[in-house]
Design a protein around this motif. Structure first.
Motif, PDB file in Angstrom:
ATOM      1  N   ALA A 131       0.826  -1.208   0.000  1.00  0.00           N
ATOM      2  CA  ALA A 131       0.000   0.000   0.000  1.00  0.00           C
ATOM      3  C   ALA A 131       0.860   1.257   0.000  1.00  0.00           C
ATOM      4  CB  ALA A 131      -0.932  -0.002   1.206  1.00  0.00           C
ATOM      5  N   ILE A 132       1.942   1.264   0.772  1.00  0.00           N
ATOM      6  CA  ILE A 132       2.821   2.437   0.833  1.00  0.00           C
ATOM      7  C   ILE A 132       3.468   2.696  -0.520  1.00  0.00           C
ATOM      8  CG2 ILE A 132       4.990   3.292   1.829  1.00  0.00           C
ATOM      9  CD1 ILE A 132       4.192   1.959   4.459  1.00  0.00           C
ATOM     10  N   SER A 133       3.815   1.622  -1.225  1.00  0.00           N
ATOM     11  CA  SER A 133       4.458   1.800  -2.534  1.00  0.00           C
ATOM     12  C   SER A 133       3.523   2.421  -3.560  1.00  0.00           C
ATOM     13  CB  SER A 133       4.968   0.450  -3.043  1.00  0.00           C
ATOM     14  OG  SER A 133       3.874  -0.428  -3.317  1.00  0.00           O
ATOM     15  N   GLN A 134       2.203   2.380  -3.327  1.00  0.00           N
ATOM     16  CA  GLN A 134       1.231   2.933  -4.263  1.00  0.00           C
ATOM     17  C   GLN A 134       0.864   4.386  -3.948  1.00  0.00           C
ATOM     18  OE1 GLN A 134       0.238   1.182  -6.979  1.00  0.00           O
ATOM     19  NE2 GLN A 134       1.684  -0.375  -6.233  1.00  0.00           N
ATOM     20  N   ILE A 135       1.328   4.910  -2.816  1.00  0.00           N
ATOM     21  CA  ILE A 135       1.007   6.286  -2.444  1.00  0.00           C
ATOM     22  C   ILE A 135       1.845   7.254  -3.272  1.00  0.00           C
ATOM     23  CG2 ILE A 135       1.021   7.974  -0.558  1.00  0.00           C
ATOM     24  CD1 ILE A 135       0.609   5.684   1.391  1.00  0.00           C
ATOM     25  N   ASP A 136       1.230   8.331  -3.701  1.00  0.00           N
ATOM     26  CA  ASP A 136       1.918   9.354  -4.476  1.00  0.00           C
ATOM     27  C   ASP A 136       3.032   9.982  -3.628  1.00  0.00           C
ATOM     28  OD1 ASP A 136       2.749  11.332  -6.164  1.00  0.00           O
ATOM     29  OD2 ASP A 136       0.813  12.375  -6.297  1.00  0.00           O
ATOM     30  N   GLN A 137       4.275   9.839  -4.082  1.00  0.00           N
ATOM     31  CA  GLN A 137       5.412  10.351  -3.325  1.00  0.00           C
ATOM     32  C   GLN A 137       5.441  11.868  -3.268  1.00  0.00           C
ATOM     33  OE1 GLN A 137       7.529   8.225  -1.608  1.00  0.00           O
ATOM     34  NE2 GLN A 137       5.947   6.766  -2.262  1.00  0.00           N
ATOM     35  N   ASN A 138       4.711  12.533  -4.176  1.00  0.00           N
ATOM     36  CA  ASN A 138       4.660  13.995  -4.154  1.00  0.00           C
ATOM     37  C   ASN A 138       4.041  14.519  -2.861  1.00  0.00           C
ATOM     38  OD1 ASN A 138       5.821  14.261  -6.720  1.00  0.00           O
ATOM     39  ND2 ASN A 138       3.825  14.020  -7.731  1.00  0.00           N
ATOM     40  N   LEU A 139       3.156  13.718  -2.256  1.00  0.00           N
ATOM     41  CA  LEU A 139       2.558  14.134  -0.990  1.00  0.00           C
ATOM     42  C   LEU A 139       3.616  14.279   0.092  1.00  0.00           C
ATOM     43  CD1 LEU A 139      -0.614  11.827  -0.992  1.00  0.00           C
ATOM     44  CD2 LEU A 139      -0.536  14.281  -1.468  1.00  0.00           C
ATOM     45  N   PHE A 140       4.525  13.329   0.146  1.00  0.00           N
ATOM     46  CA  PHE A 140       5.576  13.385   1.160  1.00  0.00           C
ATOM     47  C   PHE A 140       6.562  14.511   0.876  1.00  0.00           C
ATOM     48  CE2 PHE A 140       4.321   8.844   0.888  1.00  0.00           C
ATOM     49  CZ  PHE A 140       3.755   8.730   2.137  1.00  0.00           C
TER      50      PHE A 140
ATOM     51  N   ALA B 284       5.868  17.306  -0.686  1.00  0.00           N
ATOM     52  CA  ALA B 284       5.205  18.574  -0.365  1.00  0.00           C
ATOM     53  C   ALA B 284       5.192  18.807   1.143  1.00  0.00           C
ATOM     54  CB  ALA B 284       3.789  18.580  -0.923  1.00  0.00           C
ATOM     55  N   ALA B 285       4.960  17.756   1.914  1.00  0.00           N
ATOM     56  CA  ALA B 285       4.958  17.894   3.370  1.00  0.00           C
ATOM     57  C   ALA B 285       6.332  18.267   3.886  1.00  0.00           C
ATOM     58  CB  ALA B 285       4.490  16.590   4.003  1.00  0.00           C
ATOM     59  N   ALA B 286       7.383  17.688   3.300  1.00  0.00           N
ATOM     60  CA  ALA B 286       8.743  18.019   3.724  1.00  0.00           C
ATOM     61  C   ALA B 286       9.072  19.475   3.415  1.00  0.00           C
ATOM     62  CB  ALA B 286       9.737  17.092   3.039  1.00  0.00           C
ATOM     63  N   ILE B 287       8.618  19.969   2.259  1.00  0.00           N
ATOM     64  CA  ILE B 287       8.850  21.366   1.897  1.00  0.00           C
ATOM     65  C   ILE B 287       8.129  22.298   2.865  1.00  0.00           C
ATOM     66  CG2 ILE B 287       8.402  23.119   0.133  1.00  0.00           C
ATOM     67  CD1 ILE B 287       8.810  20.914  -1.968  1.00  0.00           C
ATOM     68  N   ASP B 288       6.949  21.888   3.319  1.00  0.00           N
ATOM     69  CA  ASP B 288       6.182  22.704   4.273  1.00  0.00           C
ATOM     70  C   ASP B 288       6.722  22.611   5.692  1.00  0.00           C
ATOM     71  OD1 ASP B 288       4.540  23.576   2.269  1.00  0.00           O
ATOM     72  OD2 ASP B 288       2.994  22.042   2.617  1.00  0.00           O
ATOM     73  N   GLY B 289       7.738  21.788   5.895  1.00  0.00           N
ATOM     74  CA  GLY B 289       8.364  21.699   7.208  1.00  0.00           C
ATOM     75  C   GLY B 289       7.742  20.687   8.147  1.00  0.00           C
ATOM     76  N   ALA B 290       6.925  19.774   7.625  1.00  0.00           N
ATOM     77  CA  ALA B 290       6.300  18.766   8.475  1.00  0.00           C
ATOM     78  C   ALA B 290       7.333  17.735   8.926  1.00  0.00           C
ATOM     79  CB  ALA B 290       5.165  18.073   7.729  1.00  0.00           C
ATOM     80  N   GLY B 291       7.296  17.390  10.208  1.00  0.00           N
ATOM     81  CA  GLY B 291       8.201  16.385  10.736  1.00  0.00           C
ATOM     82  C   GLY B 291       7.741  14.978  10.395  1.00  0.00           C
ATOM     83  N   ALA B 292       8.579  14.004  10.749  1.00  0.00           N
ATOM     84  CA  ALA B 292       8.278  12.614  10.405  1.00  0.00           C
ATOM     85  C   ALA B 292       6.982  12.141  11.051  1.00  0.00           C
ATOM     86  CB  ALA B 292       9.432  11.717  10.824  1.00  0.00           C
ATOM     87  N   MET B 293       6.757  12.502  12.317  1.00  0.00           N
ATOM     88  CA  MET B 293       5.558  12.053  13.010  1.00  0.00           C
ATOM     89  C   MET B 293       4.301  12.650  12.387  1.00  0.00           C
ATOM     90  SD  MET B 293       6.541   9.873  15.146  1.00  0.00           S
ATOM     91  CE  MET B 293       4.960   9.666  15.946  1.00  0.00           C
TER      92      MET B 293
END
Length: 267
Positions: A155-164, A166-175
């Motif tokens: 399931a994780i391999s099918q998730i759009d990596q752009n979401l992660f 974009a979250a990293a660019i916005d400063g979201a932490g791992a949790m």
């Protein structure tokens, strides 16, 4: 074939029959009334509930944790780790039960390991009424966590990596990424594993029968082992058929509830 078998079981459940004689005596719903008033039935369902809650949630948590750890390309030896995680799933239950029956014996390897850390005494993990059910849950978790891992990884391999990204660019932490992006995207996998886990807990037989046989006493009696004993050891074919239909009804109820809850969550 399935529906004919269910229909035949329904007919047998209305008989007082030992499973050997050519015919039994019709008793109507007497077997079901006896089942409802049978304390062993409720005790076994309580064991299934505890076993199911422990195994489902722990397997899902460990499987998700390992899937997240092994999702990165930088992890060295990922194929080997994946094989190690999934290998217990394909092992025969008889082999697993035999191995753990020896390892969890008072003079087994698990107690020897505890002794190296200073533990005293020899704990009978499968012979102690207060520990046996939890020991069975641990065996099941060891064997089936790889299944949760496999589904989560797919399931994780099918998730759009752009979401992660974009979250990293916005400063979201791992949790926060896991909580607000990853977990919601895996809702379908959560529901599938919960459904399969519930049905699997209700159907669990081989590990229990081959390790504790439902004992000591009835501390690990499951509905499946109770059905087996009624029909094979005590020749109560009609009563065991009634218990089988009760097991089927419980599985259908849980399945319906979980499917409706999943669809409600989608709406």
């Amino acid at each position: 074939m399935i529906y004919v078998g269910i229909g035949y079981t329904g007919w047998v459940s209305t008989q007082d029959w030992n499973g050997i004689d050519p015919a039994g005596t019709p008793v109507g719903f007497a077997n079901f009334i006896a089942a409802v008033n049978d304390p062993v039935l409720w005790q076994s369902l309580g064991h299934v509930f505890i076993f199911g809650v422990l195994t489902i949630f722990i397997q899902m948590a460990l499987g998700l944790f390992m899937a997240i750890l092994l999702s990165g390309e930088a992890v060295w030896g990922r194929p080997a780790y994946k094989v190690i995680m999934f290998l217990p799933v394909v092992l025969a239950p008889a082999a697993v039960a035999t191995a753990f029956r020896g390892m969890l014996a008072p003079d087994g390897q698990f107690n020897d390991l505890l002794h190296t850390f200073g533990s005293q005494g020899a704990t009978p993990w499968l012979a102690d009424p207060n520990l046996a059910l939890y020991a069975l849950a641990a065996i099941n978790i060891w064997q089936w966590t790889g299944f949760s891992f496999l589904l989560y990884q797919a399931a994780i391999s099918q998730i759009d990596q752009n979401l992660f990204e974009a979250a990293a660019i916005d400063g979201a932490g791992a949790m926060k990424v896991v909580r607000y992006i990853l977990l919601p995207q895996l809702k379908g996998t959560h529901a599938t594993l919960a459904l399969v886990g519930c049905i699997g807990a209700l159907k669990t037989f081989d590990i229990v029968y081959l390790t504790t046989g439902g004992g000591p006493g009835r501390s690990t009696e499951f509905l499946t082992t109770y059905i087996y004993k009624q029909v094979i050891e005590q020749y109560h074919a009609g009563y065991s058929a009634a218990l089988s239909l009760i097991l089927l009804a419980i599985a259908l109820v849980f399945t319906t509830i979980q499917i409706r809850a999943y669809r409600f969550g989608e709406d």
